[in-house]
Write an enzyme that holds these catalytic residues in place. Structure first.
Site, PDB file in Angstrom:
ATOM      1  CB  THR A   1      -0.917   0.038   1.240  1.00 52.50           C
ATOM      2  OG1 THR A   1      -0.107   0.158   2.423  1.00 52.50           O
ATOM      3  CG2 THR A   1      -1.778  -1.205   1.335  1.00 52.50           C
ATOM      4  CG  ASP A   2      -0.135   4.509  -2.343  1.00 61.54           C
ATOM      5  OD1 ASP A   2      -1.183   4.796  -1.730  1.00 61.54           O
ATOM      6  OD2 ASP A   2      -0.094   4.415  -3.577  1.00 61.54           O
ATOM      7  CG  MET A   3       0.914   8.795   0.751  1.00 57.66           C
ATOM      8  SD  MET A   3       1.979  10.226   1.042  1.00 57.66           S
ATOM      9  CE  MET A   3       0.918  11.239   2.059  1.00 57.66           C
ATOM     10  CB  ALA A   4      -3.442   7.055  -1.806  1.00 56.96           C
ATOM     11  N   GLY A   5      -3.648   4.901   0.947  1.00 53.62           N
ATOM     12  CA  GLY A   5      -4.431   3.847   1.585  1.00 53.62           C
ATOM     13  C   GLY A   5      -4.804   2.710   0.649  1.00 53.62           C
TER      14      GLY A   5
END
Lengths: 148, 148, 148, 148
Positions: free
Chosen positions: D16-20
């Site tokens: 995952t990344d910080m955009a969820g």
């Protein structure tokens, strides 16, 4: 006065996870960035085939202590210090300093121990003494390590 | 008899590096795979928002000792042991056993210390006691940890 | 004269795979590096919460054509061109030019289409027009895109 | 009735990344997981050195169309179809079906074109016809591809 190598990185979007911070495993990728930059600063590349065919530096230990998170677009300066130089191995310390408008803030501290090996064509690895000219360049950069 | 959780992973092509082995940082991704599988085995997800909004488990320490490399298509069983359970933190040990036709071979051993936090809407994190029902489930699984 | 943004990256050890070249998925991480640098060059960050809370740019299409491999320590210049600007979306082209002692060599060409969305607290995303001041800055940089 | 290979993956935290959501580049890692599982299902490994020393499958094209995001702990089934088999290349399609309590939902569709090469000791790659026994096994699995 110890020799210190510094690498600089900006945290990228793909370095973050859904917690909104740099994923903890990526600190180890950043340590390696500093390590390889250190080798280049000594005048050789970790994969300079013409100089040392099949030479490799596999890791025997890696650790990191995390104090504060890093976030997207944070700029971090990774300070590499050679803690120990043995005949067949090197131990590095890495200090992660987040650059801010005020003074840098240490957010994490890592450690890496690597062994000098040669690789056989079948991929098998064998520990060997650090080649003389590489050992010499490290000692020139780090005179206080000569007798460790 | 200690509770032990096991996760299984095959090393993928994208886990390897140009040295032909699993990149050393990816052992930390595999540890997390086992950690999150452990949470699920206790009946909750690390991101179960309905149960504990904004709960997180940031790392304060991570380490790994590497004995032998893992290669593409190797299958590894990651054994998770809870070494310590405190009011606000947990420490895990991970043993990486490569599965072979003969008996499994331990190729690496890791450690992870995580802190239980809540996140404010602005992303700020604050250490909090492990929620009672989560703590209870860990204690049920690991009775010998009750008094640590 | 089209506006063109350039980002520069060195291929790191952790970007490579056991084939000895940059893993093909990492070209997409490099495209994103250029995309986010482009946003910064316009004066805003992709996560500038004070300006546009909950704004995001999820991808609807990504592609890459590979001509030649990139290897460890290769330095690549990623040229970003805005191919299309619509009310709710942007399409970029990326040219990967490997820097050599002679003239740069194009090794790959990518494309990315992103949609402007807002995120609800539960994570749901909804396409919205690109905010006026962001659209304006892109048009100022790219006057030939005004009427597309 | 076309031959179809299916691989299953759970989205991990590190995907995952910080955009969820799963980072868009990781869909390409998942495609490769399916591709390599497909090779194994035919009875050989992409790195089976005893069978075909130095054989590789570098990518010439990769693309993905994203319809819906994948989130942490989503389970996705990746359907691989061989779209085209030429003398020296293969083109795959990948359908990403998120498994839900109701019927699976297609969240993304990808494409990958790979070329069969041999590698010289210095890393140089040369396109070669797909070895006969590999081509034969693909044809047996995919009779409708015989005459393309």
């Amino acid at each position: 006065m110890p020799y210190e190598f510094k690498a600089r990185r900006m945290v990228e979007f793909s370095d973050t996870d859904m917690a909104g911070i740099m994923h903890y495993a990526n600190f180890f990728r950043f340590m390696e960035t500093a390590e390889h930059g250190f080798y280049r600063s000594l005048g050789f590349s970790v994969v300079d085939m013409s100089l040392h065919p099949h030479l490799g530096w596999p890791r025997v230990h890696a650790s990191c202590d995390y104090r504060r998170p890093l976030r997207f677009e944070d700029v971090v300066e990774i300070h590499l210090l050679v803690l120990e130089k043995r005949q067949r191995s090197l131990t590095y310390q890495f200090r992660f300093n987040k650059l801010t408008e005020e003074k840098p803030e240490e957010v994490a501290r890592g450690r890496l121990s690597v062994v000098c090996v040669t690789r056989a064509p079948d991929g098998a690895m064998k520990a060997v003494p650090i080649p003389a000219e590489i050992a010499k360049r490290i000692e020139l950069a780090l005179p206080e390590l000569l007798n460790t």
